[in-house]
Write a protein that holds these residues in place. Sequence first.
Motif, short mmCIF file in Angstrom:
data_model
loop_
_atom_site.label_atom_id
_atom_site.label_comp_id
_atom_site.label_asym_id
_atom_site.label_seq_id
_atom_site.Cartn_x
_atom_site.Cartn_y
_atom_site.Cartn_z
N VAL A 400 -29.80 13.25 -9.85
CA VAL A 400 -31.03 13.98 -9.55
C VAL A 400 -31.55 14.57 -10.85
CG1 VAL A 400 -32.09 15.87 -8.24
CG2 VAL A 400 -30.20 14.54 -7.23
N ARG A 401 -32.82 14.32 -11.11
CA ARG A 401 -33.39 14.78 -12.39
C ARG A 401 -33.20 16.28 -12.54
NH1 ARG A 401 -39.34 13.25 -14.79
NH2 ARG A 401 -39.19 14.48 -16.70
N ASN A 402 -32.64 16.64 -13.69
CA ASN A 402 -32.32 18.04 -13.91
C ASN A 402 -33.57 18.84 -14.23
OD1 ASN A 402 -30.89 20.43 -15.33
ND2 ASN A 402 -29.29 19.23 -14.37
N ALA A 403 -33.62 20.04 -13.68
CA ALA A 403 -34.79 20.90 -13.90
C ALA A 403 -34.68 21.70 -15.19
CB ALA A 403 -34.97 21.86 -12.72
N ARG A 404 -33.50 21.80 -15.78
CA ARG A 404 -33.29 22.62 -16.97
C ARG A 404 -33.35 21.76 -18.24
NH1 ARG A 404 -27.58 25.05 -15.90
NH2 ARG A 404 -27.36 23.11 -14.71
N PRO A 405 -33.72 22.35 -19.40
CA PRO A 405 -33.62 21.63 -20.67
C PRO A 405 -32.16 21.31 -20.96
CG PRO A 405 -34.98 23.60 -20.90
CD PRO A 405 -34.31 23.69 -19.57
N LEU A 406 -31.90 20.22 -21.69
CA LEU A 406 -30.52 19.82 -21.97
C LEU A 406 -29.77 20.89 -22.76
CD1 LEU A 406 -30.81 16.01 -22.85
CD2 LEU A 406 -30.08 17.08 -20.71
N THR A 407 -30.50 21.60 -23.64
CA THR A 407 -29.84 22.63 -24.45
C THR A 407 -29.38 23.81 -23.62
OG1 THR A 407 -32.05 23.51 -24.97
CG2 THR A 407 -31.05 22.03 -26.60
N GLU A 408 -29.87 23.92 -22.37
CA GLU A 408 -29.41 24.97 -21.48
C GLU A 408 -28.12 24.58 -20.77
OE1 GLU A 408 -30.57 28.06 -20.69
OE2 GLU A 408 -32.01 27.90 -22.33
N ILE A 409 -27.84 23.27 -20.78
CA ILE A 409 -26.68 22.77 -20.04
C ILE A 409 -25.53 22.42 -20.98
CG2 ILE A 409 -25.91 21.02 -18.38
CD1 ILE A 409 -28.89 20.67 -17.63
N TYR A 410 -25.88 21.78 -22.13
CA TYR A 410 -24.85 21.32 -23.07
C TYR A 410 -25.00 22.00 -24.43
CZ TYR A 410 -24.34 17.57 -19.65
OH TYR A 410 -24.13 16.86 -18.49
N HIS A 411 -23.88 22.04 -25.15
CA HIS A 411 -23.87 22.62 -26.50
C HIS A 411 -23.01 21.72 -27.41
CE1 HIS A 411 -24.52 25.97 -23.66
NE2 HIS A 411 -25.39 26.38 -24.57
N LYS A 412 -23.32 21.76 -28.70
CA LYS A 412 -22.54 20.96 -29.64
C LYS A 412 -21.07 21.37 -29.56
CE LYS A 412 -26.05 19.84 -33.09
NZ LYS A 412 -26.43 19.90 -34.53
N GLY A 413 -20.20 20.36 -29.49
CA GLY A 413 -18.76 20.63 -29.41
C GLY A 413 -18.21 20.56 -28.00
N ASP A 414 -19.09 20.57 -26.98
CA ASP A 414 -18.63 20.47 -25.59
C ASP A 414 -17.88 19.15 -25.38
OD1 ASP A 414 -19.80 22.87 -25.07
OD2 ASP A 414 -21.49 22.08 -23.91
N VAL A 475 -27.14 18.96 -7.55
CA VAL A 475 -28.51 18.90 -7.00
C VAL A 475 -29.27 20.14 -7.44
CG1 VAL A 475 -29.93 18.74 -4.93
CG2 VAL A 475 -27.71 17.57 -5.00
N GLU A 476 -30.25 19.91 -8.34
CA GLU A 476 -31.10 21.00 -8.80
C GLU A 476 -32.54 20.72 -8.39
OE1 GLU A 476 -30.80 21.95 -12.90
OE2 GLU A 476 -28.60 21.94 -12.93
N ALA A 477 -33.26 21.80 -8.06
CA ALA A 477 -34.66 21.68 -7.66
C ALA A 477 -35.51 22.51 -8.61
CB ALA A 477 -34.84 22.15 -6.23
N LEU A 478 -36.78 22.11 -8.70
CA LEU A 478 -37.71 22.80 -9.58
C LEU A 478 -38.71 23.58 -8.75
CD1 LEU A 478 -38.81 23.28 -12.45
CD2 LEU A 478 -40.27 21.27 -12.11
N LEU A 479 -38.81 24.88 -9.05
CA LEU A 479 -39.77 25.75 -8.37
C LEU A 479 -40.85 26.12 -9.38
CD1 LEU A 479 -38.94 28.74 -6.03
CD2 LEU A 479 -40.80 28.84 -7.65
N ASP A 480 -42.07 25.61 -9.11
CA ASP A 480 -43.20 25.86 -10.01
C ASP A 480 -44.17 26.80 -9.31
OD1 ASP A 480 -45.36 25.87 -11.64
OD2 ASP A 480 -45.57 23.70 -11.83
N PHE A 481 -44.33 28.03 -9.83
CA PHE A 481 -45.23 29.00 -9.18
C PHE A 481 -46.36 29.39 -10.13
CE2 PHE A 481 -41.65 31.17 -11.08
CZ PHE A 481 -42.21 32.21 -11.79
N SER A 482 -46.81 28.43 -10.94
CA SER A 482 -47.87 28.72 -11.89
C SER A 482 -49.21 28.94 -11.20
CB SER A 482 -48.01 27.57 -12.89
OG SER A 482 -48.27 26.36 -12.22
#
Length: 529
Positions: A400-414, A475-482
């Motif tokens: 499922v397409r992730n709603a977060r940026p990759l840098t929020e999930i992974y870090h160098k060295g993981d 399973v992540e969902a995106l909530l857009d309230f713009s």
Amino acid sequence: MVTHEDFASLLEKSFTKSLPQEGDVIKGKVVAITKDFALIDFGYKQEGQIPISEFRTGPSELSVKIGDEVEAYLDVLESPEGCVFLSKEKAATFKVWDKLQEAFDQDGFVEGVVVSKVKGGLSVDIGVKAFLPASQIDVRPPGNLDRLLGKNFKLKILKLNKKKGNIIVSRRALLEKNREFAKQEILGNLSEGEAVTGSVKNLTDYGAFIDLGGLDGLLHITDMSWSRVGHPSEILSVGQEIQVKILKIDGETGRVSLGLKQLTADPWEKVPEKYPIGSQARGRVVNVTDYGAFVELEEGIEGLVHVSEMSWSRKIKHPSKVVSVGDFVDAVILDLDREAHKISLGMKQISKNPWETAAEKFAVGTKVKGSVRNIADFGLFIGLLPELDGLIHVSDLFWVRNARPLTEIYHKGDEIEAIVLNLDKENERLALGIKQLTEDPWTRIKKNYAIGTRCEGTVLWAASKMIAVGLEEGVEALLDFSKEEEGLEAKVGDKISVVIHSLDERDRKVLVGPYVEEESSKGKSKKKK
């Protein structure tokens, strides 16, 4: 027949021509000496007067006596008082001017003494006062002019105007002329290939000027040492006496090119024997550029490790990411040009190309472990071996397409576990996947998260107008309230109620909206948004 009128005319012209004129320098004999004047008989109808002060050498001493013959300048032939005034000093001055004119016409020189400092230069006594401009004192800026007072110099007359009494002289012109003579003499005694001794006169960024005894030669920085020289001051200092070799003499310009390193044997002569192609060598990094690093193998011998020869697989943006000046590195001799003094080195060749055996170690379907080396917008680079990376494309990270940026999930060295999806040995590419380690949950998602379903989730990430909500593991969902729900606030870790808005199976995206409760006029009721 000569008439009476013609004879009278000729007599008058002859008499007029023989008469002394004002401004003449005449000779006469001292016939009398008074308290104030010396009387001079110079063949005129009356004696001329020279002030006695012009003969005085002391309080009571005179440099003249009756009967002496003197030269004098005819200043006034007939004054209102009927006197004839002469001047011994002016006559002497006129004689000086004649000598100066002769020196000027014959391109000769005169001698003078510095008497005072004036605006723009010096006042010099050469029999009369002359001006010596500061720019004409020496071949180099003279500095403090006071130290030159009282000094005697040979001078060349540049300009002479007797009528106005102006004279401009130059010492520099004679110095340059003498220097040129000395230069030609020295050039005649020099020959290409011989070793001579000189002193370091000046240092520049590109070399050093060496005084060879009145003639300057240029020692270029590239001819100072077989080793790399950053600046001449690293090996030379002003005033130092050194031996150099004459490389070239330009007879037309008088320029002499010198060499220092040429006094010793060229270390490149034995390079092919000491560093054959394919052999390994160890050296010190002496310079790092955008395109590679220069490595000194021994004094005077350097090789270049191009950035493309530093790693089998890593895409190095700049050599400084791998090596620094002063580092000792091992390398393989890739190519050698003794005549051009060039050696190509390779650092990556010290170890085997990992892609040669990659097919055996990383067959398709093999599970592997590695650490995150780099994070890009399109995926993760995973280090599997010191010189081999695999790429997990963003499409192969999550079902499922992730709603977060990759840098929020992974870090160098993981540490990451993945599965090999594809290996392209020729292009040195290894494709990995993480989502393939688990079953595709999309069938279950469509069943459990139908549109309109109210769900409870956890805030995983929050931006100004966007929130990532975790509904369950994977399973992540995106909530857009713009555009709605202005003022909605949420923090990471908060529990939140949402409503499923859409399921995009092609892009594998889940979109949700906030679940809110409203009060109606008939009582409390719930409304979904």
